[in-house]
Write a protein that holds these residues in place. Structure first.
Motif, mmCIF file in Angstrom:
data_model
loop_
_atom_site.group_PDB
_atom_site.id
_atom_site.type_symbol
_atom_site.label_atom_id
_atom_site.label_comp_id
_atom_site.label_asym_id
_atom_site.label_seq_id
_atom_site.Cartn_x
_atom_site.Cartn_y
_atom_site.Cartn_z
ATOM 1 N N ILE A 1 -26.615 91.080 -32.353
ATOM 2 C CA ILE A 1 -26.077 90.029 -31.496
ATOM 3 C C ILE A 1 -24.552 89.998 -31.650
ATOM 4 N N ARG A 2 -23.859 89.801 -30.524
ATOM 5 C CA ARG A 2 -22.398 89.670 -30.591
ATOM 6 C C ARG A 2 -22.030 88.201 -30.438
ATOM 7 N N TRP A 3 -21.243 87.701 -31.390
ATOM 8 C CA TRP A 3 -20.808 86.307 -31.418
ATOM 9 C C TRP A 3 -19.289 86.248 -31.232
ATOM 10 N N THR A 4 -18.837 85.395 -30.350
ATOM 11 C CA THR A 4 -17.404 85.259 -30.103
ATOM 12 C C THR A 4 -17.022 83.801 -29.927
ATOM 13 N N ALA A 5 -15.972 83.386 -30.612
ATOM 14 C CA ALA A 5 -15.419 82.048 -30.405
ATOM 15 C C ALA A 5 -14.422 82.100 -29.255
ATOM 16 N N THR A 6 -14.472 81.110 -28.372
ATOM 17 C CA THR A 6 -13.518 81.011 -27.274
ATOM 18 C C THR A 6 -12.816 79.657 -27.361
ATOM 19 N N ILE A 7 -11.494 79.693 -27.228
ATOM 20 C CA ILE A 7 -10.666 78.489 -27.374
ATOM 21 C C ILE A 7 -9.666 78.466 -26.221
ATOM 22 N N ARG A 8 -9.545 77.329 -25.561
ATOM 23 C CA ARG A 8 -8.628 77.221 -24.421
ATOM 24 C C ARG A 8 -7.819 75.929 -24.533
ATOM 25 N N PHE A 9 -6.502 76.082 -24.511
ATOM 26 C CA PHE A 9 -5.601 74.934 -24.574
ATOM 27 C C PHE A 9 -4.735 74.869 -23.324
ATOM 28 N N ASP A 10 -4.563 73.662 -22.803
ATOM 29 C CA ASP A 10 -3.583 73.384 -21.742
ATOM 30 C C ASP A 10 -2.401 72.632 -22.349
ATOM 31 N N ASP A 11 -1.244 72.756 -21.720
ATOM 32 C CA ASP A 11 -0.072 71.981 -22.136
ATOM 33 C C ASP A 11 -0.106 70.636 -21.422
ATOM 34 N N ALA A 12 -0.318 69.576 -22.178
ATOM 35 C CA ALA A 12 -0.449 68.242 -21.586
ATOM 36 C C ALA A 12 0.845 67.747 -20.956
ATOM 37 N N THR A 13 1.981 68.403 -21.259
ATOM 38 C CA THR A 13 3.246 68.004 -20.632
ATOM 39 C C THR A 13 3.513 68.763 -19.337
ATOM 40 N N ASP A 14 2.580 69.636 -18.928
ATOM 41 C CA ASP A 14 2.789 70.458 -17.739
ATOM 42 C C ASP A 14 1.751 70.169 -16.651
ATOM 43 N N ILE A 15 1.050 69.052 -16.762
ATOM 44 C CA ILE A 15 0.045 68.700 -15.760
ATOM 45 C C ILE A 15 0.750 67.988 -14.608
ATOM 46 N N GLN A 16 0.829 68.654 -13.465
ATOM 47 C CA GLN A 16 1.682 68.172 -12.377
ATOM 48 C C GLN A 16 0.906 67.581 -11.202
ATOM 49 N N TRP A 17 -0.376 67.329 -11.375
ATOM 50 C CA TRP A 17 -1.179 66.873 -10.246
ATOM 51 C C TRP A 17 -1.861 65.521 -10.506
ATOM 52 N N MET A 18 -1.477 64.798 -11.542
ATOM 53 C CA MET A 18 -2.245 63.624 -11.951
ATOM 54 C C MET A 18 -2.183 62.459 -10.957
ATOM 55 N N THR A 19 -1.271 62.484 -9.998
ATOM 56 C CA THR A 19 -1.283 61.455 -8.959
ATOM 57 C C THR A 19 -2.232 61.831 -7.821
ATOM 58 N N GLU A 20 -2.782 63.036 -7.887
ATOM 59 C CA GLU A 20 -3.722 63.494 -6.867
ATOM 60 C C GLU A 20 -5.144 63.104 -7.266
ATOM 61 N N ALA A 21 -6.045 63.158 -6.301
ATOM 62 C CA ALA A 21 -7.428 62.743 -6.549
ATOM 63 C C ALA A 21 -8.213 63.778 -7.335
ATOM 64 N N GLU A 22 -7.806 65.046 -7.237
ATOM 65 C CA GLU A 22 -8.615 66.109 -7.820
ATOM 66 C C GLU A 22 -7.731 67.202 -8.390
ATOM 67 N N ASN A 23 -8.188 67.813 -9.460
ATOM 68 C CA ASN A 23 -7.510 68.955 -10.057
ATOM 69 C C ASN A 23 -7.465 70.094 -9.036
ATOM 70 N N PRO A 24 -6.281 70.530 -8.593
ATOM 71 C CA PRO A 24 -6.205 71.556 -7.534
ATOM 72 C C PRO A 24 -6.683 72.938 -7.977
ATOM 73 N N TYR A 25 -6.733 73.186 -9.295
ATOM 74 C CA TYR A 25 -7.114 74.514 -9.757
ATOM 75 C C TYR A 25 -8.596 74.804 -9.586
ATOM 76 N N ILE A 26 -9.405 73.755 -9.339
ATOM 77 C CA ILE A 26 -10.838 74.007 -9.206
ATOM 78 C C ILE A 26 -11.167 74.803 -7.940
ATOM 79 N N GLU A 27 -10.209 74.896 -7.010
ATOM 80 C CA GLU A 27 -10.487 75.649 -5.786
ATOM 81 C C GLU A 27 -10.643 77.145 -6.073
ATOM 82 N N TYR A 28 -10.155 77.596 -7.222
ATOM 83 C CA TYR A 28 -10.222 79.023 -7.501
ATOM 84 C C TYR A 28 -11.569 79.450 -8.100
#
Length: 273
Positions: free
Chosen positions: A240-267
């Protein structure tokens, strides 16, 4: 910095300059760090997995301690689909994974690449990928790790718990493909398994890039750009192959919070497994 026989370049936080590492990352879209995690870090994670699996094996299978840390995973997964789903979810939340994510070296990498205020992604931000030998239903086609990122200033970390090679399903990456920018996944490339979906990017997007198997050792880690094209590869070994995955966003670079939805979900809309 050193190159391996497979032409991969590995960097060290201790000996390589920040400028050299950043230049490579900006050019290639990824960096491989040698020994980002120690043997003790990896063993702690595997020991916790062992404790959980052996406890379940005693309860469900009336079995004794196994030879390997994951001896009983496949027999337990075979109990039922519901049991497999529940056990899988439990393994995603173990404390040793959180300790890897909060490791000093991880935060040094974040600082190195200008992630000013790292925020662990709430969906898909921390996980344990489990690839059974010969089980191809869960392989991810060519994709980008854009689901569900909150900012383009983010990093993805792929860290195996043991040595990985093309035989046992090393991550396949396409250096320099991050230069393409975000590419919406196409429905005709969806793969499904028991209701779970996997959206992919057409292979034509990789035609100008040479794929590279991230054949690295336990404790090494691939740190890559969200737009880097990459994919799962089949595990053709006996283990069996085991892999840890870790993902961080920069909380000071979120530029869409006045919008209703995260625009990146379209991708990409599929469930990240």
């Amino acid at each position: 910095m050193k190159s391996t026989a497979t032409t991969m370049t590995k960097f060290s936080l201790d000996t390589d300059s920040a400028e050299e590492i950043r230049t490579f990352y900006e050019d290639k879209g990824y960096v491989i760090f040698e020994s980002l995690f120690s043997n003790d870090d990896i063993d702690r994670t595997k020991n916790q997995i062992r404790a959980i699996l052996e406890s379940e094996a005693e309860r469900q299978l009336d079995a004794d301690a196994g030879e390997q840390f994951d001896t009983y995973l496949e027999p337990l997964f075979d109990i039922s689909d519901d049991y497999r789903h529940n056990l899988y979810n439990v393994l995603q939340d173990i404390s040793s994974l959180h300790r890897l994510a909060m490791h000093d070296n991880v935060f040094e990498v974040m600082e190195l690449f200008g992630i000013e205020q790292p925020a662990l992604r709430d969906l898909g931000g921390l996980g344990l990928r489990i690839d059974l030998p010969g089980e191809d239903e869960f392989l991810s086609p060519i994709h980008q790790d854009v689901y569900p990122m909150k900012a383009e200033n983010c990093l993805n970390i792929w860290a195996p718990l043991h040595d990985v090679s093309a035989e046992n399903g090393a991550l396949r990456i396409y250096p320099e493909s991050h230069e393409l920018g975000p590419i919406p996944a196409e429905e005709k490339y969806v793969r499904t398994y028991k209701g779970n979906t996997k959206q992919g990017i057409p292979e034509t997007y990789t035609s100008d890039y040479d794929g590279l198997f991230a054949e690295i050792d336990a404790g090494d880690a691939v740190v890559f750009h969200p737009y880097l094209l990459h994919q799962s590869t089949p595990n053709r070994s006996n283990d069996i192959r085991w892999t840890a995955t870790i993902r961080f966003d920069d909380a000071t670079d979120i530029q869409w919070m006045t919008e209703a939805e995260n625009p990146y979900i379209e991708y990409r809309h599929d469930e990240l497994l």
